[in-house]
Design a protein around this motif. Structure first.
Motif, short mmCIF file in Angstrom:
data_model
loop_
_atom_site.label_atom_id
_atom_site.label_comp_id
_atom_site.label_asym_id
_atom_site.label_seq_id
_atom_site.Cartn_x
_atom_site.Cartn_y
_atom_site.Cartn_z
N VAL A 1 -13.78 51.99 -43.39
CA VAL A 1 -13.58 51.87 -44.59
C VAL A 1 -13.90 50.54 -45.28
O VAL A 1 -14.11 50.43 -46.63
CB VAL A 1 -11.88 51.81 -45.17
N THR A 2 -14.52 49.66 -44.62
CA THR A 2 -15.14 48.45 -45.22
C THR A 2 -16.82 48.52 -45.19
O THR A 2 -17.31 48.37 -43.98
CB THR A 2 -14.79 47.10 -44.23
N ALA B 1 -13.28 51.06 -55.09
CA ALA B 1 -12.79 51.91 -56.22
C ALA B 1 -12.28 53.09 -55.71
O ALA B 1 -11.15 53.48 -55.83
CB ALA B 1 -13.46 51.93 -57.48
N GLU B 2 -13.23 53.78 -55.18
CA GLU B 2 -12.86 55.35 -54.50
C GLU B 2 -11.69 55.11 -53.41
O GLU B 2 -10.87 55.97 -53.33
CB GLU B 2 -13.89 55.73 -53.94
N LEU B 3 -11.96 53.95 -52.67
CA LEU B 3 -10.90 53.82 -51.68
C LEU B 3 -9.47 53.40 -51.84
O LEU B 3 -8.69 53.20 -51.25
CB LEU B 3 -11.45 52.99 -50.29
N GLY B 4 -9.45 53.03 -53.27
CA GLY B 4 -8.29 52.22 -53.79
C GLY B 4 -8.16 50.69 -53.20
O GLY B 4 -7.18 50.11 -53.16
N ALA B 5 -9.21 50.31 -52.60
CA ALA B 5 -9.14 48.95 -52.39
C ALA B 5 -9.02 47.82 -53.22
O ALA B 5 -9.64 48.03 -54.46
CB ALA B 5 -10.34 48.69 -51.28
N ASN C 1 -24.35 45.33 -54.68
CA ASN C 1 -22.97 44.94 -55.00
C ASN C 1 -22.12 45.76 -55.71
O ASN C 1 -21.05 46.05 -55.48
CB ASN C 1 -23.30 43.80 -55.75
N ASP C 2 -22.80 46.69 -56.60
CA ASP C 2 -22.10 47.59 -57.21
C ASP C 2 -21.56 48.80 -56.61
O ASP C 2 -20.74 49.52 -56.68
CB ASP C 2 -22.93 48.25 -58.63
N ALA C 3 -22.65 49.09 -55.52
CA ALA C 3 -22.24 50.30 -54.62
C ALA C 3 -20.93 49.94 -53.62
O ALA C 3 -20.24 50.67 -53.67
CB ALA C 3 -23.52 50.39 -53.67
N VAL C 4 -20.73 48.49 -53.39
CA VAL C 4 -19.77 48.23 -52.51
C VAL C 4 -18.33 48.45 -53.61
O VAL C 4 -17.53 48.76 -53.19
CB VAL C 4 -20.10 46.83 -52.05
N ASN D 1 -32.38 48.47 -39.41
CA ASN D 1 -32.35 47.13 -39.57
C ASN D 1 -31.12 46.46 -39.19
O ASN D 1 -30.80 45.24 -39.27
CB ASN D 1 -32.53 46.96 -40.96
N GLY D 2 -30.46 47.20 -38.12
CA GLY D 2 -29.20 46.72 -37.43
C GLY D 2 -27.88 46.53 -38.34
O GLY D 2 -27.20 45.96 -37.96
N VAL D 3 -27.96 47.21 -39.52
CA VAL D 3 -26.90 47.38 -40.45
C VAL D 3 -25.68 48.17 -39.94
O VAL D 3 -26.05 49.40 -39.64
CB VAL D 3 -27.30 47.88 -41.80
N THR D 4 -24.41 47.77 -39.91
CA THR D 4 -23.30 48.55 -39.36
C THR D 4 -22.89 48.87 -40.69
O THR D 4 -22.41 48.20 -41.59
CB THR D 4 -22.24 47.85 -38.64
N VAL D 5 -23.30 50.15 -41.20
CA VAL D 5 -22.90 50.65 -42.65
C VAL D 5 -21.51 50.64 -43.13
O VAL D 5 -21.24 50.03 -44.15
CB VAL D 5 -23.30 52.32 -42.67
N TYR D 6 -20.56 51.03 -42.03
CA TYR D 6 -19.29 50.66 -42.42
C TYR D 6 -18.69 50.06 -41.05
O TYR D 6 -18.92 50.33 -40.07
CB TYR D 6 -18.41 51.90 -42.49
#
Length: 417
Positions: A219-220, A413-417, A405-408, A209-214
């Motif tokens: 890391v984004t 949180a895992e990335l410390g962002a 939204n919760d997945a993001v 569907n054309g999504v750039t996952v990161y």
């Protein structure tokens, strides 16, 4: 997508002229020449028991050529494998050789745990280029790829025949998948079986569907973009609107693979290593086909390679095994268990199942494959955080928007962002 067929034929002819992948001749090194000396012992770890016979054959063939080297192989279950390596590799207590996939190469290479591979006697041109790239950094190869995980769709011909429905074709779209999944569903069978995890399931729909996952920074995350929500809503409707697939709770009770092999599901997505298992269960009733296309054709691609420990006390012998692992002889033996990264051997793998099974669909998908989208930092933890929220969505405990939204948030949180 059909470009790959002519490319594979050309590559196969070229490999034959060069006497095979990794066909360069090497002189035996000093350790091999020391006849009668005490053999050097190398420990090799891997995780997949379905490879036991194949790995035993690989080791036997290598030792026949190197009588001063003995390899001890150990199978460690997936759930324990990476924890053991993370603990042992920084010390001199770890294995000399081990399987390493792309996800953990993102962690192990920057931390200096893998020995670079000397490619002087490795015919890198015989391998799928992206497989080499996934296991490389700063222009150096850190593992010899031997197994590729592309994604295609498998189906049970018997269930299609029972309904009088034509088999899937390479030009199917998401609409075709949804329509036929509903038509194949009845009180005893599901037309489709969802995979709510990333590699074999949701990432493929995002990419299509054309999504750039990161983002390019690695890391984004973009899981909650409009295009991502649309891709998830499509899958959500298959489960909860059409009821053409079991939900995540049902799949926790009986897995996707078990349902498919038991004849309870007509179609599902999988990676190439599962073909042998499914073929053993279904025989000639198994069919393979390229993934139905969304806005574009796409699938995930993962690579597994043989890696050497940077802490090994026997770097020369480790290098000898890695060179052997790149040879057509070894790659063809590995084709008995999975799809190798050497194109010539990949054809051998597909031919094992017969033309009617069409395992070549997994080779064809490489023409539109994307490197498995993972965070470049904490790849395992961030992937797990994402998949946990996918499970909530497809168990029906969260809406698509809430779950994404919760997945993001969980990944950040895992990335410390």
């Amino acid at each position: 997508m059909k470009k790959i067929a002519s490319f594979v034929i050309a590559a196969t002819m070229l490999c034959a002229l060069l006497t095979g992948c990794g066909g360069k001749t090497t002189e035996p090194s000093a350790p091999d020449a020391q006849k009668g000396a005490q053999p050097v012992e190398l420990d090799l770890y891997y995780w997949d028991e379905s490879y036991n016979d194949t790995m035993a054959a690989v080791v036997e063939a290598f030792e026949a050529q190197h009588d001063n080297i003995k390899i001890n192989i150990t199978t460690i279950p997936w759930g324990e494998y990476w924890t053991k390596l993370q603990t042992a590799l920084p010390t001199d207590s770890g294995p000399d050789l081990f399987w390493c996939n792309y996800m953990y190469s993102l962690e192990f290479i920057p931390n200096g745990l893998l020995a670079p591979v000397d490619t002087t006697n490795v015919d890198t041109g015989a391998f799928v280029e992206e497989a080499l790239n996934m296991l490389s950094a700063d222009g150096r190869l850190y593992a010899v790829p031997f197994m590729l995980d592309s994604v295609a769709m498998v189906y049970n011909k018997s269930l299609f025949d029972a309904k009088g429905i034509a088999y899937p074709t390479a030009d199917w779209t998401w609409e075709d998948l949804r329509t036929n999944a509903a038509a194949l569903t009845d009180e005893n069978h599901y037309g489709y079986c969802l995979d709510y995890q990333s590699q074999m399931g949701t990432f493929n729909f995002l990419l299509q569907n054309g999504v750039t996952v990161y983002e390019e920074d690695g890391v984004t995350p973009n899981f909650n973009s409009d295009a991502a929500v649309e891709a998830f809503n499509y899958q959500y409707d298959l489960v909860f609107t059409d009821k053409s697939s079991p939900n995540a709770t049902q799949l926790s009770e009986l897995s996707k693979g078990d349902r498919f092999m038991a004849g309870q599901a007509a179609m599902t997505y999988c990676t190439s290593p599962y073909v042998a298992t499914y073929y053993d269960a279904l025989g000639d009733a198994l069919g393979c086909v390229e993934l139905p296309a969304g806005k574009e054709e796409a699938c995930t691609l993962n690579a597994v390679g043989f890696a050497g420990s940077a802490k090994s006390a026997h770097p020369e012998e480790v290098q000898m095994f890695l060179e052997f692992a790149s040879s057509v002889e070894c790659q063809t033996m590995l084709a008995q268990s999975g799809m190798p990264a050497c194109l010539e051997a990949a054809n051998v793998w597909a031919e094992r199942f017969g033309e009617d099974t069409n395992a070549a669909a997994f080779i064809n998908m490489m023409d539109v494959a994307h490197r498995l989208p993972l965070a470049h930092k904490s790849p395992a933890a961030t992937r797990s955080a994402y998949e946990s929220e996918c499970a909530n969505i497809f168990a029906g405990t969260k809406t698509v928007e809430e779950g994404l939204n919760d997945a993001v948030a969980a990944v950040q949180a895992e990335l410390g962002a």
